[in-house]
Write a protein that holds these residues in place. Structure first.
Motif, short mmCIF file in Angstrom:
data_model
loop_
_atom_site.label_atom_id
_atom_site.label_comp_id
_atom_site.label_asym_id
_atom_site.label_seq_id
_atom_site.Cartn_x
_atom_site.Cartn_y
_atom_site.Cartn_z
N ILE A 52 0.86 -1.18 0.00
CA ILE A 52 0.00 0.00 0.00
C ILE A 52 0.90 1.24 0.00
O ILE A 52 1.87 1.29 0.77
N PRO A 53 0.63 2.23 -0.84
CA PRO A 53 1.45 3.44 -0.83
C PRO A 53 1.50 4.07 0.56
O PRO A 53 0.49 4.12 1.28
N ALA A 54 2.66 4.50 0.95
CA ALA A 54 2.86 5.06 2.29
C ALA A 54 1.96 6.27 2.52
O ALA A 54 1.83 7.15 1.66
N GLY A 55 1.31 6.30 3.68
CA GLY A 55 0.48 7.43 4.07
C GLY A 55 -0.94 7.37 3.56
O GLY A 55 -1.73 8.27 3.85
N TRP A 56 -1.31 6.33 2.82
CA TRP A 56 -2.67 6.25 2.29
C TRP A 56 -3.69 5.95 3.37
O TRP A 56 -4.83 6.42 3.30
N VAL A 57 -3.32 5.13 4.32
CA VAL A 57 -4.26 4.71 5.36
C VAL A 57 -3.59 4.88 6.72
O VAL A 57 -2.36 4.89 6.83
N PRO A 58 -4.37 5.03 7.80
CA PRO A 58 -3.80 5.14 9.14
C PRO A 58 -3.04 3.87 9.55
O PRO A 58 -3.19 2.82 8.93
N TYR A 59 -2.30 4.01 10.63
CA TYR A 59 -1.47 2.89 11.11
C TYR A 59 -2.32 1.67 11.44
O TYR A 59 -1.96 0.54 11.09
N TYR A 60 -3.46 1.87 12.15
CA TYR A 60 -4.26 0.71 12.57
C TYR A 60 -4.85 -0.03 11.36
O TYR A 60 -5.03 -1.24 11.40
N VAL A 61 -5.12 0.71 10.27
CA VAL A 61 -5.61 0.06 9.05
C VAL A 61 -4.49 -0.74 8.40
O VAL A 61 -4.71 -1.87 7.92
N GLU A 62 -3.28 -0.20 8.41
CA GLU A 62 -2.14 -0.95 7.89
C GLU A 62 -1.94 -2.24 8.66
O GLU A 62 -1.64 -3.29 8.08
N TRP A 63 -2.11 -2.16 9.99
CA TRP A 63 -1.94 -3.35 10.83
C TRP A 63 -2.99 -4.41 10.50
O TRP A 63 -2.69 -5.59 10.41
N ILE A 64 -4.23 -3.96 10.31
CA ILE A 64 -5.31 -4.90 9.98
C ILE A 64 -5.05 -5.55 8.62
O ILE A 64 -5.21 -6.76 8.45
N LEU A 65 -4.65 -4.75 7.64
CA LEU A 65 -4.43 -5.28 6.30
C LEU A 65 -3.26 -6.25 6.24
O LEU A 65 -3.23 -7.13 5.37
N SER A 66 -2.31 -6.10 7.15
CA SER A 66 -1.16 -6.99 7.16
C SER A 66 -1.35 -8.18 8.10
O SER A 66 -0.45 -9.02 8.22
N PHE A 67 -2.49 -8.28 8.75
CA PHE A 67 -2.76 -9.36 9.70
C PHE A 67 -2.74 -10.72 8.98
O PHE A 67 -3.24 -10.83 7.86
N PRO A 68 -2.13 -11.79 9.54
CA PRO A 68 -1.55 -11.79 10.89
C PRO A 68 -0.05 -11.56 10.95
O PRO A 68 0.47 -11.06 11.93
N ARG A 69 0.70 -11.91 9.86
CA ARG A 69 2.16 -11.84 9.97
C ARG A 69 2.84 -11.20 8.76
O ARG A 69 4.05 -11.27 8.63
N ALA A 70 2.08 -10.57 7.88
CA ALA A 70 2.70 -9.92 6.72
C ALA A 70 3.36 -8.63 7.15
O ALA A 70 3.02 -8.06 8.20
N PRO A 71 4.33 -8.14 6.38
CA PRO A 71 5.00 -6.89 6.74
C PRO A 71 4.01 -5.73 6.82
O PRO A 71 3.06 -5.65 6.04
N LEU A 72 4.24 -4.84 7.79
CA LEU A 72 3.37 -3.67 7.95
C LEU A 72 3.43 -2.81 6.69
O LEU A 72 4.50 -2.54 6.15
N GLY A 73 2.26 -2.40 6.21
CA GLY A 73 2.19 -1.62 4.99
C GLY A 73 1.85 -2.44 3.77
O GLY A 73 1.73 -1.90 2.66
N SER A 74 1.69 -3.75 3.96
CA SER A 74 1.33 -4.64 2.86
C SER A 74 -0.01 -5.31 3.16
O SER A 74 -0.57 -5.17 4.25
#
Length: 214
Positions: free
Chosen positions: A133-155
């Motif tokens: 995901i392009p940096a800054g597009w979504v808040p941190y907690y959304v990045e965490w949800i999208l990367s759940f459970p073990r993918a790199p943050l921001g993916s």
């Protein structure tokens, strides 16, 4: 090698088709196709159909003959009927046994090819990003949800991508169903509902009454 994104989407699409049409319906269609091929059960299937027609024919003839007025003919038809019925039950019993084995094998292969493969992919690629995901597009907690459970943050993880695919397929399927009903004014014929839940429900969870078996 096919894209992992496409593989996950295809798995979700197959699960949606299976749960919509019904596992039992698919098994029946495969059994019919299997018996049309030169398989060990095809000859027995044709013999079973022939004996069934013979039993029905003899039963009709017996009903048209009076046991009191023409007992000899009626008794002859009765013996032929009983013999054909015994042969039919023998062949049909054997076919039912083969059908049980066939359904069990198909169900196992279907599970391995859909849910089994899905579990394997989720385990093997748990830490692999599907896309970034392009940096800054979504808040941190959304990045965490999208990367759940073990993918790199921001993916986007394979689990979240699977949920997104299942949701989109379900929405498109409902739209097609609604369009069909509006145009034809007829309800859409669906298969049996005894299926296991899809890999991911469009609404996040499958209700108990909607539990289905693969």
């Amino acid at each position: 090698m096919p894209s992992l994104l496409l593989v996950v989407f295809t798995l979700q699409f197959l699960l949606h088709i299976i749960n919509t049409v019904g596992a039992n319906t698919i098994n029946q269609l495969l059994w019919i196709l299997y018996n049309k091929l030169p398989t060990p059960t095809s000859k027995a299937q044709h013999e079973s159909a022939r004996l069934k027609r013979e039993v029905v024919r003899l039963k009709r003839e017996m009903g048209a003959v009076s046991a009191q007025d023409d007992f000899a003919r009626w008794a002859k038809l009765r013996r032929q009927h009983d013999k054909a019925l015994a042969e039919f039950e023998k062949v049909d019993g054997s076919q039912r046994s083969h059908l049980t084995t066939f359904n069990s094998t198909i169900s196992t292969l279907r599970w391995l090819g859909t849910n089994g493969l899905r579990f394997l992919l989720q385990f093997w690629f748990a830490k692999s990003p599907m896309f970034w995901i392009p940096a800054g597009w979504v808040p941190y907690y959304v990045e965490w949800i999208l990367s759940f459970p073990r993918a790199p943050l921001g993916s986007v993880s394979i689990n979240i991508w699977g949920i997104a695919c299942a949701s989109m397929i379900a929405l498109v399927g409902e739209a097609i169903t609604a369009t069909y009903v509006l145009i034809t004014k007829k309800p859409l014929p669906l298969g049996d509902k005894k299926e296991e839940p899809t890999a991911f429900s469009a609404k996040g969870a499958t209700k108990p009454e909607e539990k289905k078996e693969l």
